[in-house]
Motif scaffolding. Structure first.
Motif, PDB file in Angstrom:
ATOM      1  N   TYR A 193      11.765  23.872  21.057  1.00  0.00           N
ATOM      2  CA  TYR A 193      10.872  24.222  22.022  1.00  0.00           C
ATOM      3  C   TYR A 193       9.431  23.832  21.579  1.00  0.00           C
ATOM      4  O   TYR A 193       8.474  24.402  22.271  1.00  0.00           O
ATOM      5  N   ARG A 231       6.833  20.681  25.346  1.00  0.00           N
ATOM      6  CA  ARG A 231       7.003  21.194  26.775  1.00  0.00           C
ATOM      7  C   ARG A 231       6.015  20.277  27.523  1.00  0.00           C
ATOM      8  O   ARG A 231       6.251  20.146  28.751  1.00  0.00           O
ATOM      9  N   ALA A 255      12.762  18.931  28.737  1.00  0.00           N
ATOM     10  CA  ALA A 255      11.693  20.014  28.468  1.00  0.00           C
ATOM     11  C   ALA A 255      10.476  20.133  29.144  1.00  0.00           C
ATOM     12  O   ALA A 255       9.774  21.048  28.998  1.00  0.00           O
ATOM     13  N   GLY A 256      10.119  19.315  30.099  1.00  0.00           N
ATOM     14  CA  GLY A 256       8.744  19.334  30.907  1.00  0.00           C
ATOM     15  C   GLY A 256       8.534  17.990  31.604  1.00  0.00           C
ATOM     16  O   GLY A 256       9.409  16.775  31.497  1.00  0.00           O
ATOM     17  N   GLN A 297       8.838  23.250  37.092  1.00  0.00           N
ATOM     18  CA  GLN A 297       8.044  23.284  35.895  1.00  0.00           C
ATOM     19  C   GLN A 297       6.789  22.974  36.431  1.00  0.00           C
ATOM     20  O   GLN A 297       5.530  23.299  35.731  1.00  0.00           O
ATOM     21  N   ILE A 355       4.699  28.767  30.041  1.00  0.00           N
ATOM     22  CA  ILE A 355       5.138  27.854  29.161  1.00  0.00           C
ATOM     23  C   ILE A 355       5.193  28.268  27.535  1.00  0.00           C
ATOM     24  O   ILE A 355       6.179  27.997  26.965  1.00  0.00           O
ATOM     25  N   GLN A 377       8.457  28.899  25.003  1.00  0.00           N
ATOM     26  CA  GLN A 377       8.722  28.414  23.715  1.00  0.00           C
ATOM     27  C   GLN A 377       9.021  29.559  22.645  1.00  0.00           C
ATOM     28  O   GLN A 377       9.550  29.193  21.663  1.00  0.00           O
TER      29      GLN A 377
END
Length: 244
Positions: free
Chosen positions: A12, A15, A89-90, A143, A151, A155
């Protein structure tokens, strides 16, 4: 289809694009997307691969930290090759990567013929083809809507403990094969997939689950009717469905 960042599912720390600085990046020889990322993040340690699949596998194995690729192709490769320990993840870039036919320069007649044939396709034809091969775009929309605070929270909270009822069909129950099934589990799985959540399902009788929620030993329950008493120890998100 935008560019997405792919990492291992337990990582994590990445991002957004700036999180790639100083990381081990899996690049693909000759790919414009890899070249763009390398130019924009010169502090990365770059390792080159011959194909996107090899690059993605390096992330899955832990030899690199991240890969950046076109969403539709990247997610398809992960699904079709059973690479289940990676996650989106992003978003790296929202730029459109429209796909075109490319015809040799000295054959303009063929270019004209293809254009006329493509113009005869309606949007429904093209959408039907794309839907068979592309992962839905809802993840991307989610997202885009997340704030920096949200965000950061994701994480820091790698695991969400979920209160699960065993005997409330068709909403949630244990089937004959011992599987947790029903409307609520399907919604939970969809939520986890689109947010990248790691859900820990806790089974117990309803009264015990309620007490655990009050003591903050559990974090979430999918499918509870709000009332004033429950609002004293729970926040209620938007309604999921209307159960007659």
């Amino acid at each position: 289809s935008p560019l997405i960042i792919v990492t291992r599912d337990a990582d994590y720390s990445i991002r957004k694009p700036k999180d790639l600085d100083g990381k081990k990046f899996a690049a693909v020889y000759g790919y414009a997307s890899s070249r763009q990322v390398i130019e924009e993040h010169p502090t990365m340690e770059t390792r080159y691969f011959d194909s996107p699949l090899e690059a993605i596998r390096s992330v899955a194995k832990g030899t690199t930290d991240a890969f950046v690729g076109v969403m539709a192709s990247t997610l398809y490769l992960c699904d079709s090759h059973n690479i289940h320990n990676t996650r989106m993840a992003g978003i790296y870039a929202h730029a459109e990567f429209n796909q075109h036919f490319a015809v040799r320069k000295d054959w303009p007649v063929l270019n004209s013929i293809i254009n006329k044939a493509l113009n005869a396709f309606n949007n429904a034809d093209k959408a039907a083809i794309a839907d068979r091969w592309q992962t839905d775009s809802v993840k991307i929309e989610i997202q885009k809507q997340l704030t920096e605070k949200e965000i950061s929270w994701l994480q820091k909270h790698h695991e969400i403990k979920v209160a699960a009822v065993n005997d409330y069909p068709p909403f949630e129950f244990i089937d004959a094969n011992g599987n947790y099934v029903g409307i609520n589990p399907e919604i939970l799985n969809l939520l986890a997939d689109r947010l990248g959540l790691n859900l820990k399902i806790i089974h117990a009788p309803w009264p015990k689950l309620v007490e655990m929620l009050k003591r903050k030993e559990l974090d979430l329950q999918c499918g509870m009717i709000p009332n004033q008493r429950r609002r004293e120890y729970l926040n209620f998100a938007n309604w999921i469905y209307n159960a007659p």
